[in-house]
Structures are given as C-alpha cells and as structure tokens.
Design a protein around this motif. Structure first.
Motif, PDB file in Angstrom:
ATOM      1  N   GLY A 130       0.812  -1.208   0.000  1.00 16.30           N
ATOM      2  CA  GLY A 130       0.000   0.000   0.000  1.00 16.30           C
ATOM      3  C   GLY A 130       0.844   1.255   0.000  1.00 16.30           C
ATOM      4  N   GLU A 131       1.932   1.249   0.775  1.00 14.44           N
ATOM      5  CA  GLU A 131       2.824   2.408   0.809  1.00 14.44           C
ATOM      6  C   GLU A 131       3.452   2.641  -0.559  1.00 14.44           C
ATOM      7  N   GLU A 132       3.804   1.559  -1.248  1.00 13.68           N
ATOM      8  CA  GLU A 132       4.371   1.695  -2.580  1.00 13.68           C
ATOM      9  C   GLU A 132       3.350   2.278  -3.548  1.00 13.68           C
ATOM     10  N   LEU A 133       2.085   1.876  -3.413  1.00 14.30           N
ATOM     11  CA  LEU A 133       1.033   2.408  -4.275  1.00 14.30           C
ATOM     12  C   LEU A 133       0.808   3.894  -4.019  1.00 14.30           C
ATOM     13  N   VAL A 134       0.822   4.292  -2.751  1.00 14.51           N
ATOM     14  CA  VAL A 134       0.658   5.707  -2.416  1.00 14.51           C
ATOM     15  C   VAL A 134       1.812   6.508  -3.007  1.00 14.51           C
ATOM     16  N   HIS A 135       3.031   5.995  -2.843  1.00 15.45           N
ATOM     17  CA  HIS A 135       4.208   6.690  -3.370  1.00 15.45           C
ATOM     18  C   HIS A 135       4.127   6.788  -4.893  1.00 15.45           C
ATOM     19  N   GLY A 136       3.736   5.681  -5.538  1.00 14.61           N
ATOM     20  CA  GLY A 136       3.607   5.685  -6.986  1.00 14.61           C
ATOM     21  C   GLY A 136       2.523   6.639  -7.467  1.00 14.61           C
ATOM     22  N   GLY A 137       1.394   6.698  -6.730  1.00 10.55           N
ATOM     23  CA  GLY A 137       0.317   7.609  -7.089  1.00 10.55           C
ATOM     24  C   GLY A 137       0.729   9.062  -6.978  1.00 10.55           C
ATOM     25  N   LEU A 138       1.456   9.387  -5.898  1.00 15.99           N
ATOM     26  CA  LEU A 138       1.937  10.760  -5.735  1.00 15.99           C
ATOM     27  C   LEU A 138       2.964  11.122  -6.799  1.00 15.99           C
ATOM     28  N   MET A 139       3.808  10.160  -7.157  1.00 15.68           N
ATOM     29  CA  MET A 139       4.785  10.409  -8.219  1.00 15.68           C
ATOM     30  C   MET A 139       4.080  10.667  -9.546  1.00 15.68           C
ATOM     31  N   ALA A 140       3.029   9.874  -9.825  1.00 15.21           N
ATOM     32  CA  ALA A 140       2.271  10.074 -11.062  1.00 15.21           C
ATOM     33  C   ALA A 140       1.619  11.449 -11.083  1.00 15.21           C
ATOM     34  N   LEU A 141       1.066  11.848  -9.940  1.00 14.57           N
ATOM     35  CA  LEU A 141       0.439  13.165  -9.845  1.00 14.57           C
ATOM     36  C   LEU A 141       1.466  14.276 -10.068  1.00 14.57           C
ATOM     37  N   GLY A 142       2.639  14.129  -9.470  1.00 18.94           N
ATOM     38  CA  GLY A 142       3.683  15.131  -9.636  1.00 18.94           C
ATOM     39  C   GLY A 142       4.162  15.243 -11.075  1.00 18.94           C
ATOM     40  N   VAL A 143       4.325  14.103 -11.751  1.00 20.17           N
ATOM     41  CA  VAL A 143       4.763  14.113 -13.150  1.00 20.17           C
ATOM     42  C   VAL A 143       3.723  14.780 -14.037  1.00 20.17           C
ATOM     43  N   VAL A 144       2.437  14.493 -13.774  1.00 18.15           N
ATOM     44  CA  VAL A 144       1.357  15.106 -14.558  1.00 18.15           C
ATOM     45  C   VAL A 144       1.367  16.622 -14.384  1.00 18.15           C
ATOM     46  N   VAL A 145       1.490  17.084 -13.146  1.00 20.93           N
ATOM     47  CA  VAL A 145       1.497  18.524 -12.868  1.00 20.93           C
ATOM     48  C   VAL A 145       2.686  19.190 -13.558  1.00 20.93           C
ATOM     49  N   LEU A 146       3.866  18.590 -13.455  1.00 16.92           N
ATOM     50  CA  LEU A 146       5.057  19.152 -14.089  1.00 16.92           C
ATOM     51  C   LEU A 146       4.885  19.199 -15.603  1.00 16.92           C
ATOM     52  N   GLY A 147       4.322  18.146 -16.161  1.00 14.08           N
ATOM     53  CA  GLY A 147       4.090  18.110 -17.604  1.00 14.08           C
ATOM     54  C   GLY A 147       3.137  19.197 -18.054  1.00 14.08           C
ATOM     55  N   ILE A 148       2.096  19.463 -17.256  1.00 11.21           N
ATOM     56  CA  ILE A 148       1.136  20.513 -17.592  1.00 11.21           C
ATOM     57  C   ILE A 148       1.816  21.880 -17.616  1.00 11.21           C
ATOM     58  N   VAL A 149       2.628  22.151 -16.605  1.00 10.15           N
ATOM     59  CA  VAL A 149       3.321  23.446 -16.532  1.00 10.15           C
ATOM     60  C   VAL A 149       4.231  23.634 -17.748  1.00 10.15           C
ATOM     61  N   ILE A 150       5.028  22.621 -18.058  1.00 10.79           N
ATOM     62  CA  ILE A 150       5.964  22.729 -19.178  1.00 10.79           C
ATOM     63  C   ILE A 150       5.208  22.908 -20.494  1.00 10.79           C
ATOM     64  N   TYR A 151       4.152  22.126 -20.688  1.00 11.79           N
ATOM     65  CA  TYR A 151       3.382  22.198 -21.936  1.00 11.79           C
ATOM     66  C   TYR A 151       2.764  23.578 -22.134  1.00 11.79           C
ATOM     67  N   LEU A 152       2.101  24.089 -21.097  1.00 11.28           N
ATOM     68  CA  LEU A 152       1.429  25.381 -21.227  1.00 11.28           C
ATOM     69  C   LEU A 152       2.428  26.536 -21.317  1.00 11.28           C
ATOM     70  N   ALA A 153       3.557  26.393 -20.624  1.00  7.23           N
ATOM     71  CA  ALA A 153       4.569  27.446 -20.696  1.00  7.23           C
ATOM     72  C   ALA A 153       5.133  27.563 -22.110  1.00  7.23           C
ATOM     73  N   PHE A 154       5.310  26.417 -22.796  1.00  5.78           N
ATOM     74  CA  PHE A 154       5.831  26.452 -24.157  1.00  5.78           C
ATOM     75  C   PHE A 154       4.758  26.859 -25.159  1.00  5.78           C
ATOM     76  N   ARG A 155       3.530  26.385 -24.961  1.00 12.45           N
ATOM     77  CA  ARG A 155       2.479  26.679 -25.937  1.00 12.45           C
ATOM     78  C   ARG A 155       1.935  28.096 -25.788  1.00 12.45           C
ATOM     79  N   PHE A 156       1.833  28.567 -24.547  1.00 12.41           N
ATOM     80  CA  PHE A 156       1.261  29.892 -24.321  1.00 12.41           C
ATOM     81  C   PHE A 156       2.280  30.808 -23.633  1.00 12.41           C
ATOM     82  N   GLU A 157       2.236  30.784 -22.316  1.00 14.07           N
ATOM     83  CA  GLU A 157       3.089  31.673 -21.527  1.00 14.07           C
ATOM     84  C   GLU A 157       3.115  31.142 -20.107  1.00 14.07           C
ATOM     85  N   TRP A 158       4.185  31.395 -19.358  1.00 13.14           N
ATOM     86  CA  TRP A 158       4.330  30.772 -18.041  1.00 13.14           C
ATOM     87  C   TRP A 158       3.190  31.141 -17.094  1.00 13.14           C
TER      88      TRP A 158
END
Length: 317
Positions: A130-158
């Motif tokens: 369960g701890e591994e799943l929680v850690h993996g879920g948080l990592m997935a959430l963090g990667v998604v958030v980082l990807g959104i920031v990078i994508y929008l910063a390049f496509r539009f503006e920071w």
C-alpha cells in the motif's frame, strides 16, 4: 459545432473575486477534512487478503458480493478477472483474524450458496504494498502537474501554466476533500479517476487559453478583462456539448456500472463539475491577476529595413 451563439459577452471576470473567494473557502474545507478525517483507503492501500475463486459457470458478481458482505466485510472488493467464471475477492484486514481464517470463512459461505466453487489462490497483501502504491500515485500526480506546466509554458506563456496548475490542483484537492468528508472508499480506480480529471480539466483550460490568444490578436481595442470574457463566452456552446456528453457516459457508469465503478464515476462527476468552474473562474482569473497581456502572446511584427513607419527610418549616423 454550436447549438447556440451568445452575441453579447458575459462579464465573467466581474465576479471573479467573489467566486474565487468561494473557491478558496471550499478548498480550505477540503484540506481541513483531509487532515482531520483522512481518506478511507481501500484494501489495495491498507493491505488485506486476496482470494481467487473459480465457478463452474459464469459467476454472479452481485450475489458473491452480497454473500461476502453478509459476513461483516463492509469494504470488500469483488470483480471478475480472466473469464466470467473467475472471481477475485479482496478482504480488508481484521484484528485477531489471520488471512487463512478469513479465506476459510469466505469460502465456506460461498460453498453454501454454490457447492461448485473452488479456491484457486489466497495470499496476504501487506501494508508495504500500500505504501508503494501511495508513493507511486503521488509520483504520477507530480509528473502530470510538471508536464502541464511545461506544456502550457511552451504553448502559451508561463502565467497560463501557473494558473492552470493551481486550477487543476484545486480540482484534485476538492475531490479528495469530498472523499474524506463522506468517508467514501478511496481505491486505485478512484486514483485513476483523479488523474483522468487532471487531463480533462487542463484540456478545458487549453481551449479557453487558446481563445484568449486568438482574441488578443483579433480585438486590439479590448483590454485584458474584455478579452477573457469574450474568450470564455465564445466557448460556452462547446463547453456545454463536451461536458454534457461526457457526463452522460459517466452517469451511465455511476448508475449501471455496479459497485466496482461507483466511486470511480463519482470522482469523475465531481471533477467534471469543478473542472468547468475552475477553468473559467480560477484559471482564467489567476492568469488575469498575474498580469497576462497582449504582448505576452502576440509577437510584434518585425520591421523591415526602409519601412516608412519605422521611426528610425532615414536616420543618419
């Protein structure tokens, strides 16, 4: 495709401060319930007993779930795997009861209703998984958030990237707040729903941001507030069509998908409703407050040598 066209822009940004205050209060309450009550985690996160049983014919999942629930298991997960005759049962941990005792008790109840059922496998899933799943879920959430920031910063503006991330995290925290307040079971399916909401919400934000950039280029006499109001108003028909059709599918899962899809569909429903709200009143308003302007999105045309409109044209050194 448009069902209707609004000819006069709706002054959304006029009420942005009040609606964002309501949004902040809702967000604060969600955080409070997350810390005070916590999430009611499923067996995948807390550990428990996993059983695999086989029937001689297609298993009635509802009947199996009722039989196991009748033994006092409130958070049991029952689902098919492989074929319609194979059933996986996940049981939560019970104090003073071993995994072997749990499986014997459940198998006995199942045999009482169908003597042909056989036990294929039983194992104990520890909390470490369960701890591994929680850690993996948080990592997935963090990667998604980082990807959104990078994508929008390049496509539009920071500024748009920051605004979209705040709006999307607003949606995620409010979903989690609902699950904490009502103590609904938080499973891997719900986690998948939360990540799906992130993608769905950022898509709505991108559409609005794209209309804002288009309006900045087209309407040079409008100020930032008027441009944002026009962009949101022009996407209203598209928003209603997209979200209504998506919500129709989600509600079908909610009402007819059975217990295994119940909380997944519930998370999506909350996310879709708040996703519309956050894209309009949170993301767009934050971008406005961060000071987004025409020059951020529309590059000034390069002046050609000898251009009569160039103030430096004809100057001598």
């Amino acid at each position: 495709m448009e069902f209707f066209r609004i000819k006069r822009d709706i002054p959304f940004m006029k009420y942005a401060l009040v609606l964002n205050a309501v949004s902040f209060i809702t967000f604060a309450l969600a955080v409070f319930f997350l810390f005070s009550r916590g999430l009611h985690l499923s067996v995948e996160f807390t550990g428990g007993t996993v059983m695999e049983v086989a029937y001689t014919q297609a298993a009635d999942i509802g009947k199996v779930r009722d039989t196991v629930s009748g033994l006092g298991y409130a958070d049991v997960i029952v689902q098919n795997f492989g074929t319609s005759r194979d059933v996986m049962i996940r049981l939560p941990v019970q104090k003073g009861v071993t995994s072997a005792q749990q499986s014997e008790q459940v198998l006995g109840a199942l045999k009482a209703s169908d003597p042909g059922v056989t036990l294929r496998r039983t194992e104990f899933v520890g909390p470490q998984v369960g701890e591994e799943l929680v850690h993996g879920g948080l990592m997935a959430l963090g990667v998604v958030v980082l990807g959104i920031v990078i994508y929008l910063a390049f496509r539009f503006e920071w500024k748009f990237g920051v605004a979209a991330v705040i709006a999307n995290l607003h949606d995620v925290v409010i979903i989690l707040g609902f699950f904490a307040f009502f103590q609904w079971e938080f499973s891997l399916a719900v986690l998948a729903g939360v990540l799906a909401v992130l993608g769905y919400s950022v898509n709505e934000s991108v559409v609005i941001f794209d209309r804002i950039r288009e309006a900045f280029r087209k309407y040079r006499k409008m100020d930032t507030r008027e441009v944002i109001d026009h962009a949101i108003t022009s996407t209203m028909s598209r928003t209603i069509i997209t979200h209504a059709s998506t919500e129709a599918v989600v509600l079908s899962m909610f009402f007819f998908g059975g217990p295994s899809l119940h909380y997944f569909a519930l998370a999506l429903t909350i996310g879709i409703l708040f996703g519309i709200y956050s894209s309009v009143f949170v993301a767009a308003a934050i971008a406005m407050w961060l000071g987004v302007k025409r020059e951020d999105l529309v590059k000034a045309p390069a002046r050609k040598e000898g251009d009569p409109n160039d103030p430096n044209a004809g100057a001598t050194v």
